[in-house]
Design a protein around this motif. Structure first.
Motif, PDB file in Angstrom:
ATOM      1  N   VAL A  90       0.852  -1.196   0.000  1.00  0.00           N
ATOM      2  CA  VAL A  90       0.000   0.000   0.000  1.00  0.00           C
ATOM      3  C   VAL A  90       0.888   1.247   0.000  1.00  0.00           C
ATOM      4  CG1 VAL A  90      -1.910   1.181   1.153  1.00  0.00           C
ATOM      5  CG2 VAL A  90      -1.687  -1.299   1.351  1.00  0.00           C
ATOM      6  N   PRO A  91       1.238   1.772  -1.185  1.00  0.00           N
ATOM      7  CA  PRO A  91       2.139   2.922  -1.241  1.00  0.00           C
ATOM      8  C   PRO A  91       1.438   4.271  -1.119  1.00  0.00           C
ATOM      9  CG  PRO A  91       1.730   2.120  -3.445  1.00  0.00           C
ATOM     10  CD  PRO A  91       0.963   1.224  -2.514  1.00  0.00           C
ATOM     11  N   ARG A  92       0.101   4.298  -1.176  1.00  0.00           N
ATOM     12  CA  ARG A  92      -0.606   5.577  -1.191  1.00  0.00           C
ATOM     13  C   ARG A  92      -2.060   5.379  -0.748  1.00  0.00           C
ATOM     14  NH1 ARG A  92       0.654   3.641  -6.042  1.00  0.00           N
ATOM     15  NH2 ARG A  92      -1.076   2.702  -7.201  1.00  0.00           N
ATOM     16  N   ALA A  93      -2.678   6.487  -0.357  1.00  0.00           N
ATOM     17  CA  ALA A  93      -4.122   6.536  -0.081  1.00  0.00           C
ATOM     18  C   ALA A  93      -4.619   5.436   0.849  1.00  0.00           C
ATOM     19  CB  ALA A  93      -4.907   6.494  -1.401  1.00  0.00           C
ATOM     20  N   ALA A  94      -3.826   5.075   1.854  1.00  0.00           N
ATOM     21  CA  ALA A  94      -4.258   4.044   2.804  1.00  0.00           C
ATOM     22  C   ALA A  94      -5.480   4.494   3.600  1.00  0.00           C
ATOM     23  CB  ALA A  94      -3.117   3.712   3.758  1.00  0.00           C
ATOM     24  N   ASP A  95      -5.719   5.805   3.668  1.00  0.00           N
ATOM     25  CA  ASP A  95      -6.886   6.314   4.393  1.00  0.00           C
ATOM     26  C   ASP A  95      -8.190   5.720   3.870  1.00  0.00           C
ATOM     27  OD1 ASP A  95      -4.944   7.878   5.457  1.00  0.00           O
ATOM     28  OD2 ASP A  95      -5.937   9.792   5.114  1.00  0.00           O
ATOM     29  N   ARG A  96      -8.229   5.384   2.593  1.00  0.00           N
ATOM     30  CA  ARG A  96      -9.460   4.809   2.035  1.00  0.00           C
ATOM     31  C   ARG A  96      -9.808   3.501   2.749  1.00  0.00           C
ATOM     32  NH1 ARG A  96      -8.925   5.609  -4.579  1.00  0.00           N
ATOM     33  NH2 ARG A  96      -7.938   7.668  -4.536  1.00  0.00           N
ATOM     34  N   LEU A  97      -8.804   2.680   2.989  1.00  0.00           N
ATOM     35  CA  LEU A  97      -9.024   1.392   3.650  1.00  0.00           C
ATOM     36  C   LEU A  97      -9.328   1.582   5.129  1.00  0.00           C
ATOM     37  CD1 LEU A  97      -6.071  -0.544   1.957  1.00  0.00           C
ATOM     38  CD2 LEU A  97      -8.494  -0.593   1.315  1.00  0.00           C
ATOM     39  N   PHE A  98      -8.584   2.490   5.794  1.00  0.00           N
ATOM     40  CA  PHE A  98      -8.831   2.748   7.214  1.00  0.00           C
ATOM     41  C   PHE A  98     -10.248   3.275   7.433  1.00  0.00           C
ATOM     42  CE2 PHE A  98      -4.040   3.684   7.542  1.00  0.00           C
ATOM     43  CZ  PHE A  98      -3.763   2.346   7.726  1.00  0.00           C
ATOM     44  N   ALA A  99     -10.667   4.212   6.568  1.00  0.00           N
ATOM     45  CA  ALA A  99     -11.996   4.807   6.720  1.00  0.00           C
ATOM     46  C   ALA A  99     -13.089   3.768   6.504  1.00  0.00           C
ATOM     47  CB  ALA A  99     -12.164   5.962   5.738  1.00  0.00           C
ATOM     48  N   ALA A 100     -12.891   2.892   5.519  1.00  0.00           N
ATOM     49  CA  ALA A 100     -13.885   1.852   5.259  1.00  0.00           C
ATOM     50  C   ALA A 100     -14.058   0.943   6.468  1.00  0.00           C
ATOM     51  CB  ALA A 100     -13.472   1.037   4.037  1.00  0.00           C
ATOM     52  N   ALA A 101     -12.944   0.584   7.093  1.00  0.00           N
ATOM     53  CA  ALA A 101     -13.005  -0.282   8.266  1.00  0.00           C
ATOM     54  C   ALA A 101     -13.698   0.417   9.434  1.00  0.00           C
ATOM     55  CB  ALA A 101     -11.594  -0.712   8.669  1.00  0.00           C
ATOM     56  N   GLU A 102     -13.399   1.688   9.639  1.00  0.00           N
ATOM     57  CA  GLU A 102     -14.026   2.437  10.728  1.00  0.00           C
ATOM     58  C   GLU A 102     -15.530   2.592  10.490  1.00  0.00           C
ATOM     59  OE1 GLU A 102     -14.943   4.814  14.017  1.00  0.00           O
ATOM     60  OE2 GLU A 102     -13.389   3.330  13.608  1.00  0.00           O
ATOM     61  N   LEU A 103     -15.904   2.891   9.250  1.00  0.00           N
ATOM     62  CA  LEU A 103     -17.328   3.025   8.934  1.00  0.00           C
ATOM     63  C   LEU A 103     -18.066   1.696   9.106  1.00  0.00           C
ATOM     64  CD1 LEU A 103     -17.059   5.309   5.780  1.00  0.00           C
ATOM     65  CD2 LEU A 103     -18.194   5.907   7.938  1.00  0.00           C
ATOM     66  N   ALA A 104     -17.414   0.618   8.706  1.00  0.00           N
ATOM     67  CA  ALA A 104     -18.029  -0.698   8.859  1.00  0.00           C
ATOM     68  C   ALA A 104     -18.264  -1.028  10.328  1.00  0.00           C
ATOM     69  CB  ALA A 104     -17.148  -1.764   8.210  1.00  0.00           C
ATOM     70  N   ARG A 105     -17.346  -0.605  11.188  1.00  0.00           N
ATOM     71  CA  ARG A 105     -17.499  -0.843  12.626  1.00  0.00           C
ATOM     72  C   ARG A 105     -18.639   0.000  13.196  1.00  0.00           C
ATOM     73  NH1 ARG A 105     -16.637   1.479  17.165  1.00  0.00           N
ATOM     74  NH2 ARG A 105     -15.774   3.340  16.141  1.00  0.00           N
ATOM     75  N   ARG A 106     -18.725   1.253  12.755  1.00  0.00           N
ATOM     76  CA  ARG A 106     -19.764   2.156  13.265  1.00  0.00           C
ATOM     77  C   ARG A 106     -21.152   1.772  12.787  1.00  0.00           C
ATOM     78  NH1 ARG A 106     -17.927   7.939  11.408  1.00  0.00           N
ATOM     79  NH2 ARG A 106     -20.006   8.465  12.186  1.00  0.00           N
ATOM     80  N   PHE A 107     -21.225   1.227  11.588  1.00  0.00           N
ATOM     81  CA  PHE A 107     -22.527   0.896  10.994  1.00  0.00           C
ATOM     82  C   PHE A 107     -22.542  -0.585  10.615  1.00  0.00           C
ATOM     83  CE2 PHE A 107     -21.515   5.369   9.842  1.00  0.00           C
ATOM     84  CZ  PHE A 107     -22.470   5.983  10.640  1.00  0.00           C
ATOM     85  N   PRO A 108     -22.768  -1.446  11.582  1.00  0.00           N
ATOM     86  CA  PRO A 108     -22.637  -2.894  11.367  1.00  0.00           C
ATOM     87  C   PRO A 108     -23.656  -3.489  10.399  1.00  0.00           C
ATOM     88  CG  PRO A 108     -23.568  -2.432  13.527  1.00  0.00           C
ATOM     89  CD  PRO A 108     -23.106  -1.131  12.980  1.00  0.00           C
ATOM     90  N   ASN A 109     -24.712  -2.763  10.085  1.00  0.00           N
ATOM     91  CA  ASN A 109     -25.719  -3.290   9.164  1.00  0.00           C
ATOM     92  C   ASN A 109     -25.508  -2.831   7.719  1.00  0.00           C
ATOM     93  OD1 ASN A 109     -27.176  -4.663  11.200  1.00  0.00           O
ATOM     94  ND2 ASN A 109     -28.165  -2.750  11.802  1.00  0.00           N
ATOM     95  N   ALA A 110     -24.516  -1.971   7.510  1.00  0.00           N
ATOM     96  CA  ALA A 110     -24.261  -1.458   6.168  1.00  0.00           C
ATOM     97  C   ALA A 110     -23.487  -2.484   5.339  1.00  0.00           C
ATOM     98  CB  ALA A 110     -23.477  -0.144   6.242  1.00  0.00           C
ATOM     99  N   ARG A 111     -23.849  -2.598   4.075  1.00  0.00           N
ATOM    100  CA  ARG A 111     -23.095  -3.447   3.163  1.00  0.00           C
ATOM    101  C   ARG A 111     -21.770  -2.755   2.829  1.00  0.00           C
ATOM    102  NH1 ARG A 111     -27.554  -4.009  -1.435  1.00  0.00           N
ATOM    103  NH2 ARG A 111     -26.169  -5.589  -2.346  1.00  0.00           N
ATOM    104  N   VAL A 112     -20.705  -3.533   2.667  1.00  0.00           N
ATOM    105  CA  VAL A 112     -19.382  -2.960   2.408  1.00  0.00           C
ATOM    106  C   VAL A 112     -18.870  -3.483   1.072  1.00  0.00           C
ATOM    107  CG1 VAL A 112     -17.028  -2.671   3.245  1.00  0.00           C
ATOM    108  CG2 VAL A 112     -18.913  -2.882   4.883  1.00  0.00           C
ATOM    109  N   VAL A 113     -18.597  -2.563   0.163  1.00  0.00           N
ATOM    110  CA  VAL A 113     -18.144  -2.925  -1.175  1.00  0.00           C
ATOM    111  C   VAL A 113     -16.765  -2.332  -1.423  1.00  0.00           C
ATOM    112  CG1 VAL A 113     -18.636  -2.832  -3.653  1.00  0.00           C
ATOM    113  CG2 VAL A 113     -20.527  -2.867  -1.994  1.00  0.00           C
ATOM    114  N   PHE A 114     -15.838  -3.157  -1.874  1.00  0.00           N
ATOM    115  CA  PHE A 114     -14.558  -2.658  -2.372  1.00  0.00           C
ATOM    116  C   PHE A 114     -14.550  -2.848  -3.881  1.00  0.00           C
ATOM    117  CE2 PHE A 114     -10.318  -2.808  -3.968  1.00  0.00           C
ATOM    118  CZ  PHE A 114      -9.675  -1.807  -3.273  1.00  0.00           C
ATOM    119  N   THR A 115     -14.256  -1.774  -4.615  1.00  0.00           N
ATOM    120  CA  THR A 115     -14.256  -1.859  -6.071  1.00  0.00           C
ATOM    121  C   THR A 115     -12.895  -1.472  -6.634  1.00  0.00           C
ATOM    122  OG1 THR A 115     -15.183  -0.915  -8.116  1.00  0.00           O
ATOM    123  CG2 THR A 115     -15.392   0.414  -6.119  1.00  0.00           C
TER     124      THR A 115
END
Length: 255
Positions: A90-115
């Motif tokens: 991961v050489p760049r923009a790791a915040d995208r992955l960190f934010a996705a994980a944090e959002l998934a934790r905060r909203f456990p019923n939300a579907r999570v898609v990585f594209t």
């Protein structure tokens, strides 16, 4: 053509010209190239062209309630390096992955898609989604909760393929997680594809308005900001001309 590439080519041309009867023109071109290089590297130029992109969307407002889904765009993992070393790089923009994980934790019923598939013109076996999934799992998202879209090569295909995959229903609210500078083009593309999303910008490259006229002591930082902004503006113009967005600089939806 990105600024740093253009400046390198101009520098080469100036050296060649100085070995010919156009030496005077070569010297003038070399001097001009050096001035432009200094401006791109040390002046506020990069900040001035980057700020309108990063400030276009405000931070997401959670007061409206939990989202139905979370979409995180690829662009963090280098597929070629990951394949070469057989581990996510991961050489760049790791915040995208960190934010996705944090959002998934905060909203456990939300579907999570990585594209994200591969940006290579000839797509090989290495796909960004395959290397990003273990990172997201290690950050706390269960494997069976992750939806992977692994065939897209660019932001346009991110939108088209993700919509086909999740088939959003009317009234659903989906968050779009990507770098702040990339958000205007991304939102514009998703809207044009008929997939309304709410911006969740991350991975800022400058602090804000106070940095607009700041000089930098590190030329590589200035060149990076200038290149990032130039690439994004070129993308905005190109996608508008191709009809993949409805606005040159998409912004927040009007209520």
């Amino acid at each position: 053509m990105l600024p740093i590439n253009l400046l390198i080519e101009l520098g080469i041309i100036s050296v060649v010209l100085m070995a010919t009867r156009f030496a005077g023109l070569g010297r003038k071109l070399a001097a001009t190239t050096l001035v432009l290089l200094a401006l791109a590297a040390f002046s506020p130029l990069g900040n001035l062209v980057l700020y309108p992109l990063e400030s276009r969307f405000p931070p997401w407002d959670p007061s409206r309630g939990a989202p139905d889904g979370i979409i995180v765009l690829g662009g963090s993992v280098d597929t070629d390096l990951s394949a070469a070393h057989n581990t996510p790089v991961v050489p760049r923009a790791a915040d995208r992955l960190f934010a996705a994980a944090e959002l998934a934790r905060r909203f456990p019923n939300a579907r999570v898609v990585f594209t994200g598939g591969s940006a290579s013109l000839v797509m090989g076996a290495a796909r960004e989604a395959d290397y990003s999934a273990p990172i997201l799992e290690n950050l706390g998202i269960p494997k069976d909760r992750l939806i992977l879209e692994r065939n897209s090569r660019n932001t346009y295909e991110n939108a088209i393929f993700t919509k086909q995959l999740v088939q959003p229903k009317p009234g659903e609210r989906w968050l779009l997680v990507t770098s702040a500078f990339h958000m205007p083009r991304s939102v514009g593309i998703f809207r044009k594809a008929g997939f309304d999303v709410e911006a969740y910008p991350v991975d800022w490259r400058m602090g804000g308005r106070d940095d607009l006229f700041s000089f930098t002591n590190y030329g590589t930082e200035g060149l990076n900001r200038t290149d990032v902004a130039a690439r994004e503006w070129i993308g905005l113009v190109a996608y508008r001309l191709m009809g993949r967005t409805s606005d040159l600089l998409p912004g927040p939806a009007k209520d």
